[in-house]
Design an enzyme around this catalytic site. Sequence first.
Site, short mmCIF file in Angstrom:
data_model
loop_
_atom_site.label_atom_id
_atom_site.label_comp_id
_atom_site.label_asym_id
_atom_site.label_seq_id
_atom_site.Cartn_x
_atom_site.Cartn_y
_atom_site.Cartn_z
N GLU A 8 53.00 44.33 51.08
CA GLU A 8 53.98 43.48 50.68
C GLU A 8 54.59 44.30 49.41
O GLU A 8 54.54 43.66 48.23
CB GLU A 8 53.54 41.99 50.37
CG GLU A 8 52.81 41.37 51.32
CD GLU A 8 52.21 40.17 51.07
OE1 GLU A 8 51.91 39.21 51.93
OE2 GLU A 8 51.78 39.73 49.74
N CYS A 25 71.07 33.10 21.70
CA CYS A 25 70.71 32.93 20.40
C CYS A 25 69.06 32.58 20.33
O CYS A 25 68.43 31.12 20.48
CB CYS A 25 71.07 31.32 20.00
SG CYS A 25 70.98 30.71 18.68
N GLU A 26 68.46 33.66 20.46
CA GLU A 26 66.93 33.72 20.60
C GLU A 26 66.26 34.86 19.98
O GLU A 26 66.76 35.92 20.41
CB GLU A 26 66.29 33.40 21.87
CG GLU A 26 66.65 32.49 23.09
CD GLU A 26 65.77 31.18 22.94
OE1 GLU A 26 64.77 31.41 22.37
OE2 GLU A 26 66.33 30.07 23.23
C1 LIG Z 1 54.95 39.32 43.82
C2 LIG Z 1 54.50 39.43 45.16
C3 LIG Z 1 54.44 40.64 46.02
C4 LIG Z 1 55.33 41.81 45.30
O1 LIG Z 1 54.55 42.38 44.30
P1 LIG Z 1 55.22 43.73 43.84
O2 LIG Z 1 54.42 43.93 42.37
O3 LIG Z 1 56.69 43.37 43.24
O4 LIG Z 1 54.96 44.70 44.74
C5 LIG Z 1 53.77 40.80 47.13
N1 LIG Z 1 53.04 39.74 47.53
C6 LIG Z 1 52.56 38.79 47.09
C7 LIG Z 1 52.01 37.61 47.40
C8 LIG Z 1 53.54 38.42 45.78
O5 LIG Z 1 53.37 37.30 45.08
#
Ligand SMILES: *Cc1c(COP(=O)(O)O)cnc(C)c1O
Length: 414
Positions: A274, A344-345
């Site tokens: 992922e 404004c921070e």
């Molecule tokens: C955020 C997330 C990703 C992607 O993470 P990266 O660090 O952008 O590769 C993959 N899987 C899950 C479950 C996430 O929450």
Amino acid sequence: MPGFTYEQSMLTCDGVPLATLAEAVGTPCYVYSGATIRSRVADLAAAFAPVPHQLHYALKANSTLAIVRLLRSLGCEADANSGGEIEVALRAGFIPDQIVFTGVGKSRDELERAVTLGLKAINAESAGELERIAAIAEAQSTRARVALRVNPDIDARSHPHISTGLKRNKFGVALETAVPLLTAMAERPGLEIVGIHAHIGSQITTIEPLARAARALAEIARALVGAGLPLQHIDVGGGVGIDYEGTGAVVDVAEYARAVIEATRPLGLSLILEPGRSLVGPAGVLVATVVDVKEHPGGRRFVVLDAGMTELLRPALYGAYHRIVPLAAGGRPPVLCDVVGPVCESSDTFGVDRELPDPRVGDRVAVLDTGAYGAVMASTYNRRPIPPEVLVDEGAWRVVRRRMSVDDMLMAEA
Ligand SMILES: *Cc1c(COP(=O)(O)O)cnc(C)c1O
């Protein structure tokens, strides 16, 4: 030249001068390099080519439709982190069987939609959620495909706000509960247990935590298969870090792949990855114009941009480091300055003690590596409109999201 390089002292994106784009669409604006995304996907896919695998692009990193469509055209499937991301994935052309759904707090509506669609997998975060998915599926006389997210209690050694794999984090279920829980849940007519999942954090810059997580997943998968649960996949999550400092020290994807493959191959299950940040992070920049330069007597020189935490939240949110470079190189001598936004921070600061060529009002700069967790985190705080996004790809550029107008901003208001 692919990516962001200087040609005749002008910073370009895939050969197109960023100054030309800034002139055409105004600043602030986000610019993406299609060639960079293409090469990042190709490298990761090549590294995992020896085993059955599927890249599920994490939409969370950048869910602008054109970017998601590009990743789809390159063979990626989708990882959605909310009901909204599921809908965007569908509109980008993915079919339900190409979408995995993760998220630590899925609402009843989100789960019902996910079950009705018949997603490739719902990555369940708890016993309670498995129970809710089972009940929804049984009420629909269907079976939901689920994977269980485990928390392997591994320190990703990333920023604490983006580390998710420790026991004290809110994500997943404890390793030791996975086998008894899934063995019991496999009895439910509404569930088809298809996989095991972990995601231990983001911006992970060493291979060891990622390899350890893969080994932990493999161990559980082995126990589950041994207990008579025919899993289909191991989902190792995302998290591979990128080189924000520009020092060249990053996770080598080939080495990462070798470690994951070595841990998981003996099981013969297919892999799901992922990736988010590692595919799109280096492919984007935020272009901004200097709107003021001021020196406090005996103090600091502030360079105020027309972009700030509303366009790039990471520095304010995590103290994240992004390189800031001029669109036109050379010329004036470098000076030390604090590069800040207009909001404004006091946390609205992109960089402290940065070197820029003696900045003047009207100069343009690029904040690098903003392709991931940049535009997606933009807000209209201070009633600032969301900037446009430009994609340079295959020799042409186009606006893939126009600048928000005041009417757009007020559209949903009564
Ligand atoms: C955020 C997330 C990703 C992607 O993470 P990266 O660090 O952008 O590769 C993959 N899987 C899950 C479950 C996430 O929450």
